[in-house]
Design an enzyme around this catalytic site. Structure first.
Site, PDB file in Angstrom:
ATOM      1  N   ASP A   1       1.025  -1.084  -0.007  1.00 20.97           N
ATOM      2  CA  ASP A   1       0.097   0.025   0.057  1.00 20.97           C
ATOM      3  C   ASP A   1       0.994   1.287  -0.122  1.00 20.97           C
ATOM      4  OD1 ASP A   1      -2.202   1.803   0.466  1.00 20.97           O
ATOM      5  OD2 ASP A   1      -1.688   1.811   2.511  1.00 20.97           O
TER       6      ASP A   1
ATOM      7  N   ASP B   1      -0.063   5.288   0.963  1.00 26.38           N
ATOM      8  CA  ASP B   1      -0.533   5.976   1.977  1.00 26.38           C
ATOM      9  C   ASP B   1      -0.260   5.701   3.449  1.00 26.38           C
ATOM     10  OD1 ASP B   1      -0.934   8.075   0.132  1.00 26.38           O
ATOM     11  OD2 ASP B   1      -3.045   7.026  -0.303  1.00 26.38           O
TER      12      ASP B   1
HETATM   13  C1  BG6 Z   1      -5.776   5.484  -0.096  1.00 27.47           C
HETATM   14  C2  BG6 Z   1      -5.865   6.309   1.135  1.00 27.47           C
HETATM   15  O1  BG6 Z   1      -4.436   5.054  -0.255  1.00 27.47           O
HETATM   16  O2  BG6 Z   1      -6.115   6.183  -1.299  1.00 27.47           O
HETATM   17  C3  BG6 Z   1      -7.444   6.813   1.257  1.00 27.47           C
HETATM   18  O3  BG6 Z   1      -5.523   5.512   2.345  1.00 27.47           O
HETATM   19  C4  BG6 Z   1      -7.865   7.487  -0.023  1.00 27.47           C
HETATM   20  O4  BG6 Z   1      -7.243   7.549   2.166  1.00 27.47           O
HETATM   21  C5  BG6 Z   1      -7.593   6.688  -1.058  1.00 27.47           C
HETATM   22  O5  BG6 Z   1      -9.083   8.015   0.012  1.00 27.47           O
HETATM   23  C6  BG6 Z   1      -7.946   7.339  -2.351  1.00 27.47           C
HETATM   24  O6  BG6 Z   1      -6.880   8.445  -2.550  1.00 27.47           O
HETATM   25  P1  BG6 Z   1      -6.901   9.482  -3.932  1.00 27.47           P
HETATM   26  O7  BG6 Z   1      -5.693  10.078  -3.820  1.00 27.47           O
HETATM   27  O8  BG6 Z   1      -7.561   8.903  -5.222  1.00 27.47           O
HETATM   28  O9  BG6 Z   1      -8.158  10.373  -3.474  1.00 27.47           O
HETATM   29 MG    MG Z   2      -2.730   3.161   3.347  1.00 25.04          MG
END
Ligand code: BG6
Ligand code: MG
Length: 225
Positions: free
Chosen positions: A8, A10
């Protein structure tokens, strides 16, 4: 035998989870919702639109807005979030992670990113980690978000490996559920209670060591055979 690692992004490779949370809190307060502290664990790992629904649930506002309004809210949050990730550099890679990636590459392990974020390529570019990850699952290609296993199965297929040949890393309960539903070995990074379904849990990335991970992985799969 261990052949690949799936990450993963984030909250695992870098601490962008805090930027997501900050941007969601801002949007929530703009539409009159005060998120409780436990919302932060619920929001981790969820796709952009799923996250918005989680927020509306906390505010008892599910069904209140049109699709256009929801799209505008998501866009507003994403604009704020993209502002935060602009200044990211190599220094924002979480402790121990670069060493882990370098060691894994030396050992010939395949690596992929399984992030729900459409901003993952921007972050990997800013962190100068693109060369480690030739394979990134495109979240637009998926039908279901975490906790559905689809993204981890897709990453495993990109690497052309079997479920019992990979270790997958997550900071989100929804992500650990996704990994386990894909029958892969799950490493949880964060709160042991929140991530209790993982096979191996560490409080932070600084405690990740490839030799120890491999030992735990071997132990688990030997136990099954
Ligand atoms: C995930 C995060 O990796 O990505 C979430 O943990 C986030 O918090 C999701 O909502 C979608 O991200 P993005 O950047 O496409 O809005
Ligand atoms: Mg994450």
């Amino acid at each position: 035998m261990l052949k690949g690692l799936i990450f993963d992004l984030d909250g695992v490779i870098t601490d962008s989870a805090v930027y997501h949370l900050r941007a969601w809190n801002q949007l929530a307060s703009e539409i009159g919702i005060k998120l409780p502290p436990e919302a932060s664990d619920d929001l981790r790992g969820r796709s952009r639109m799923d996250s918005l629904q989680v927020i509306l649930r906390y505010g008892n506002q599910v069904g209140k807005y049109s699709d256009d309004e929801l799209a505008e809210f998501a866009e507003r949050k994403n604009t704020a979030y993209r502002q935060s990730i602009k200044a990211m550099t190599r220094d924002d890679v979480l402790p121990g992670m670069l060493q882990l990636l370098q060691q894994a590459r030396q050992q010939g392990l395949e690596m992929a990113i399984a992030s729900a974020s459409k901003n993952a390529p921007t972050i990997l570019h800013n962190l100068q980690l693109e060369s480690f990850f030739p394979e990134i699952v495109d979240p637009d290609s998926l039908q279901h978000g975490k906790p559905d296993p689809e993204i981890y199965i897709a990453a495993q297929h990109l690497l052309k490996l079997n479920a019992d040949e990979v270790i997958s890393f997550e900071d989100a309960a929804a992500g650990v559920t996704a990994i386990k539903a894909a029958h892969q070995f799950a490493v949880g990074i964060g709160d042991a209670q929140v991530l209790r379904h993982a096979d191996y849990i560490v409080p932070t990335t600084a405690q990740l060591h490839l030799d120890q991970l491999e030992a735990a992985f071997d132990h688990q799969f030997q136990g099954l055979s």
